[in-house]
Write a protein that holds these residues in place. Structure first.
Motif, PDB file in Angstrom:
ATOM      1  N   TYR A  92       0.850  -1.203   0.000  1.00  0.00           N
ATOM      2  CA  TYR A  92       0.000   0.000   0.000  1.00  0.00           C
ATOM      3  C   TYR A  92       0.878   1.242   0.000  1.00  0.00           C
ATOM      4  O   TYR A  92       1.986   1.222   0.545  1.00  0.00           O
ATOM      5  N   ASP A  93       0.351   2.330  -0.569  1.00  0.00           N
ATOM      6  CA  ASP A  93       1.089   3.585  -0.437  1.00  0.00           C
ATOM      7  C   ASP A  93       0.985   4.039   1.022  1.00  0.00           C
ATOM      8  O   ASP A  93       0.166   3.546   1.780  1.00  0.00           O
ATOM      9  N   ALA A  94       1.811   4.982   1.415  1.00  0.00           N
ATOM     10  CA  ALA A  94       1.937   5.383   2.828  1.00  0.00           C
ATOM     11  C   ALA A  94       0.618   5.870   3.415  1.00  0.00           C
ATOM     12  O   ALA A  94       0.277   5.517   4.550  1.00  0.00           O
ATOM     13  N   SER A  95      -0.142   6.668   2.666  1.00  0.00           N
ATOM     14  CA  SER A  95      -1.391   7.191   3.228  1.00  0.00           C
ATOM     15  C   SER A  95      -2.405   6.076   3.469  1.00  0.00           C
ATOM     16  O   SER A  95      -3.099   6.080   4.481  1.00  0.00           O
ATOM     17  N   MET A  96      -2.480   5.091   2.555  1.00  0.00           N
ATOM     18  CA  MET A  96      -3.421   3.989   2.735  1.00  0.00           C
ATOM     19  C   MET A  96      -2.964   3.071   3.863  1.00  0.00           C
ATOM     20  O   MET A  96      -3.774   2.648   4.692  1.00  0.00           O
TER      21      MET A  96
END
Length: 184
Positions: A63-67
């Motif tokens: 996942y990307d960092a925000s997710m």
């Protein structure tokens, strides 16, 4: 004939419950896991949870960092402790008490009549477990297993029922005896 299958199911299921909850120094059990989590609850911290969600999944997807941070925050809030920095012991202790109460009679009957042929058997005042109590214990074990799998791995478990992901019919399509020119 149906009595046979009913008793086999009961004995097998009761032994499985006993195996999952009876503490023994040489056994890995659900009660032992919860005991360890209670004793070492500070090992599961908010920062550990965030790091867990930043790792690649078993499929390799990341996942990307925000997710990952969003998922970690939801996970922490719903399963660990929304206010603190460490896993809250309170719900763990409640789960352990609930598990022990739900399985106490099953373990006792297993110890006396199934796992061991105890000459003492159960005393006359002993309340015998019912199929309903067995089903309730199995449902609780499944719920707790799913919960602690999610807490420790960040991955959900839809069911404890094994699913055969192999092609089980393929063995029936292979001849046992290879054809030879005289048998064609």
């Amino acid at each position: 004939m149906l009595y046979y299958f009913r008793y086999i199911y009961k004995d097998y299921a009761v032994l499985a419950v006993r195996r999952l909850v009876k503490r023994d120094k040489d056994s890995i059990t659900l009660t032992g896991l919860i005991d360890d989590l209670i004793e070492n609850h500070t090992m599961l911290s908010r920062s550990w949870t965030y790091a867990m969600f930043r790792r690649p999944l078993s499929s390799g997807f990341t996942y990307d960092a925000s997710m990952s941070d969003h998922l970690a925050a939801l996970h922490w809030k719903n399963y660990c402790d929304a206010s603190g920095q460490y896993l809250d012991r309170g719900p763990l202790e409640v789960d352990l008490i609930e598990l022990e109460e739900a399985t106490q009679l099953l373990v006792r009957i297993s110890d006396r009549e199934i796992a061991h042929n105890d000459k003492r058997k159960a005393d006359p005042q002993f309340t015998r477990p019912t199929y309903d109590s067995l089903d309730n214990a199995l449902t609780l074990i499944e719920r707790l297993t799913k919960k602690y799998t999610l807490i420790l791995t960040g991955e959900s478990m839809l069911s404890m029922t094994p699913v055969d992901t192999t092609n089980a019919m393929s063995v029936l399509r292979i001849p046992w005896i290879p054809p030879t020119p005289d048998r064609i």
